[in-house]
Design a protein around this motif. Sequence first.
Motif, PDB file in Angstrom:
ATOM      1  N   ALA A 113       0.371 -21.159   1.293  1.00  0.00           N
ATOM      2  CA  ALA A 113       0.269 -19.772   1.278  1.00  0.00           C
ATOM      3  C   ALA A 113       1.408 -19.109  -0.027  1.00  0.00           C
ATOM      4  O   ALA A 113       2.353 -19.721  -0.082  1.00  0.00           O
ATOM      5  CB  ALA A 113       0.647 -19.258   2.618  1.00  0.00           C
ATOM      6  N   GLN A 114       0.962 -18.146  -0.545  1.00  0.00           N
ATOM      7  CA  GLN A 114       1.593 -17.277  -1.590  1.00  0.00           C
ATOM      8  C   GLN A 114       2.081 -16.150  -1.135  1.00  0.00           C
ATOM      9  O   GLN A 114       1.501 -14.928  -1.185  1.00  0.00           O
ATOM     10  CB  GLN A 114       0.490 -17.085  -2.821  1.00  0.00           C
ATOM     11  N   GLY A 115       3.457 -16.271  -0.493  1.00  0.00           N
ATOM     12  CA  GLY A 115       4.019 -14.751   0.082  1.00  0.00           C
ATOM     13  C   GLY A 115       3.301 -14.162   0.919  1.00  0.00           C
ATOM     14  O   GLY A 115       2.430 -14.614   1.548  1.00  0.00           O
ATOM     15  N   PRO A 116       3.833 -13.059   1.513  1.00  0.00           N
ATOM     16  CA  PRO A 116       3.110 -12.338   2.655  1.00  0.00           C
ATOM     17  C   PRO A 116       1.769 -11.632   2.250  1.00  0.00           C
ATOM     18  O   PRO A 116       1.690 -11.226   0.990  1.00  0.00           O
ATOM     19  CB  PRO A 116       4.280 -11.010   2.826  1.00  0.00           C
ATOM     20  N   GLU A 117       1.036 -11.307   3.105  1.00  0.00           N
ATOM     21  CA  GLU A 117      -0.163 -10.775   3.024  1.00  0.00           C
ATOM     22  C   GLU A 117       0.040  -9.122   3.322  1.00  0.00           C
ATOM     23  O   GLU A 117       0.454  -8.629   4.172  1.00  0.00           O
ATOM     24  CB  GLU A 117      -1.212 -11.043   3.998  1.00  0.00           C
ATOM     25  N   LEU A 118      -0.158  -8.252   1.891  1.00  0.00           N
ATOM     26  CA  LEU A 118       0.210  -6.864   2.107  1.00  0.00           C
ATOM     27  C   LEU A 118      -0.818  -6.088   2.417  1.00  0.00           C
ATOM     28  O   LEU A 118      -1.979  -6.585   1.927  1.00  0.00           O
ATOM     29  CB  LEU A 118       0.724  -6.693   0.832  1.00  0.00           C
ATOM     30  N   VAL A 119      -0.796  -4.914   2.993  1.00  0.00           N
ATOM     31  CA  VAL A 119      -1.732  -3.993   3.237  1.00  0.00           C
ATOM     32  C   VAL A 119      -1.317  -2.657   2.444  1.00  0.00           C
ATOM     33  O   VAL A 119      -0.103  -2.303   2.400  1.00  0.00           O
ATOM     34  CB  VAL A 119      -2.022  -3.688   4.703  1.00  0.00           C
ATOM     35  N   GLU A 120      -2.078  -2.129   1.633  1.00  0.00           N
ATOM     36  CA  GLU A 120      -1.862  -0.873   0.912  1.00  0.00           C
ATOM     37  C   GLU A 120      -2.131   0.463   1.741  1.00  0.00           C
ATOM     38  O   GLU A 120      -3.359   0.507   2.067  1.00  0.00           O
ATOM     39  CB  GLU A 120      -2.342  -0.676  -0.330  1.00  0.00           C
ATOM     40  N   VAL A 121      -1.325   1.419   1.799  1.00  0.00           N
ATOM     41  CA  VAL A 121      -1.760   2.625   2.509  1.00  0.00           C
ATOM     42  C   VAL A 121      -1.198   3.623   1.698  1.00  0.00           C
ATOM     43  O   VAL A 121      -0.173   3.752   1.080  1.00  0.00           O
ATOM     44  CB  VAL A 121      -0.909   2.718   3.783  1.00  0.00           C
ATOM     45  N   THR A 122      -2.537   4.715   1.391  1.00  0.00           N
ATOM     46  CA  THR A 122      -2.170   5.611   0.198  1.00  0.00           C
ATOM     47  C   THR A 122      -2.580   7.057   0.734  1.00  0.00           C
ATOM     48  O   THR A 122      -3.361   7.210   1.784  1.00  0.00           O
ATOM     49  CB  THR A 122      -2.769   5.573  -0.927  1.00  0.00           C
ATOM     50  N   ALA A 123      -1.810   8.088   0.351  1.00  0.00           N
ATOM     51  CA  ALA A 123      -2.431   9.496   0.971  1.00  0.00           C
ATOM     52  C   ALA A 123      -1.680  10.470  -0.302  1.00  0.00           C
ATOM     53  O   ALA A 123      -0.759  10.327  -0.726  1.00  0.00           O
ATOM     54  CB  ALA A 123      -1.598   9.970   2.241  1.00  0.00           C
ATOM     55  N   ASP A 124      -2.497  11.732  -0.520  1.00  0.00           N
ATOM     56  CA  ASP A 124      -1.878  12.619  -1.414  1.00  0.00           C
ATOM     57  C   ASP A 124      -1.425  13.864  -0.536  1.00  0.00           C
ATOM     58  O   ASP A 124      -1.534  14.014   0.691  1.00  0.00           O
ATOM     59  CB  ASP A 124      -3.149  13.032  -2.149  1.00  0.00           C
ATOM     60  N   GLY A 125      -0.736  14.698  -1.385  1.00  0.00           N
ATOM     61  CA  GLY A 125      -0.278  15.929  -0.744  1.00  0.00           C
ATOM     62  C   GLY A 125       0.962  16.227  -0.475  1.00  0.00           C
ATOM     63  O   GLY A 125       1.492  17.178   0.237  1.00  0.00           O
ATOM     64  N   PHE A 126       1.761  15.257  -0.920  1.00  0.00           N
ATOM     65  CA  PHE A 126       3.228  15.441  -0.642  1.00  0.00           C
ATOM     66  C   PHE A 126       3.943  16.113  -1.833  1.00  0.00           C
ATOM     67  O   PHE A 126       3.585  16.337  -3.034  1.00  0.00           O
ATOM     68  CB  PHE A 126       3.902  13.965  -0.521  1.00  0.00           C
ATOM     69  N   VAL A 127       5.457  16.549  -1.509  1.00  0.00           N
ATOM     70  CA  VAL A 127       5.964  17.089  -2.416  1.00  0.00           C
ATOM     71  C   VAL A 127       6.547  15.897  -3.471  1.00  0.00           C
ATOM     72  O   VAL A 127       7.085  14.986  -2.973  1.00  0.00           O
ATOM     73  CB  VAL A 127       7.294  17.914  -1.972  1.00  0.00           C
ATOM     74  N   PRO A 128       6.657  16.403  -4.754  1.00  0.00           N
ATOM     75  CA  PRO A 128       6.880  15.015  -5.456  1.00  0.00           C
ATOM     76  C   PRO A 128       8.408  14.641  -5.314  1.00  0.00           C
ATOM     77  O   PRO A 128       9.348  15.337  -5.386  1.00  0.00           O
ATOM     78  CB  PRO A 128       7.192  15.665  -6.901  1.00  0.00           C
ATOM     79  N   GLY A 129       8.505  13.664  -5.164  1.00  0.00           N
ATOM     80  CA  GLY A 129      10.001  12.887  -5.032  1.00  0.00           C
ATOM     81  C   GLY A 129      10.362  12.978  -3.375  1.00  0.00           C
ATOM     82  O   GLY A 129      11.494  12.442  -3.335  1.00  0.00           O
TER      83      GLY A 129
END
Length: 185
Positions: A113-129
């Motif tokens: 096995a090569q490292g942890p299995e990752l799940v990506e979660v994305t969303a828009d609409g946030f204030v920059p930073g």
Amino acid sequence: MNRKLPRRAPWPEPEQAPVVLTHVIISVTEAGALDVTVDGAPYRPPQEGGIWTRSTFGALLDAITADRTIAVRIEVRESDGSVFTDIIRARRRTTPPPPEIDPEQQRGKSKGAQGPELVEVTADGFVPGEDVAVAAIVSHTDATSTGSARSLLDKDQLGSLVRDGTGEVVLFGRVSGAVHVRRLP
């Protein structure tokens, strides 16, 4: 007026607290060779027929002090009659770092096995930073300069939520108040 001086404990006898420090005498000959004695006994170079010289002084000190693990008193007597005396202190012992443990073996996974299995979660609409909370507060991330947020989650951290296919992740903007719920793949 007659004052009584406070009574002091007697000095400890030498037998109670002996101080032992290896005594090294290095005599420099006219030819530049070094005659070395350690606690009165001759100290010979490691190679048969070899001699200690000024250029081997560092190796000599390393050999006598066992690579600076013991303290010694050094007395160097030059051929012109001058004498130099110093104490070479032992280095502080450092604890070796613990051996590295392979996280894959620690979790009981196979070596392939090569490292942890990752799940990506994305969303828009946030204030920059802004700080974006990832719930069930598994981690935090920051919004990019365009107002997007991205988080990588280790499937092992999410456990049964990912295995069952019923898990959801909430991204919450702490400044904007933006809330996004995403189903885990």
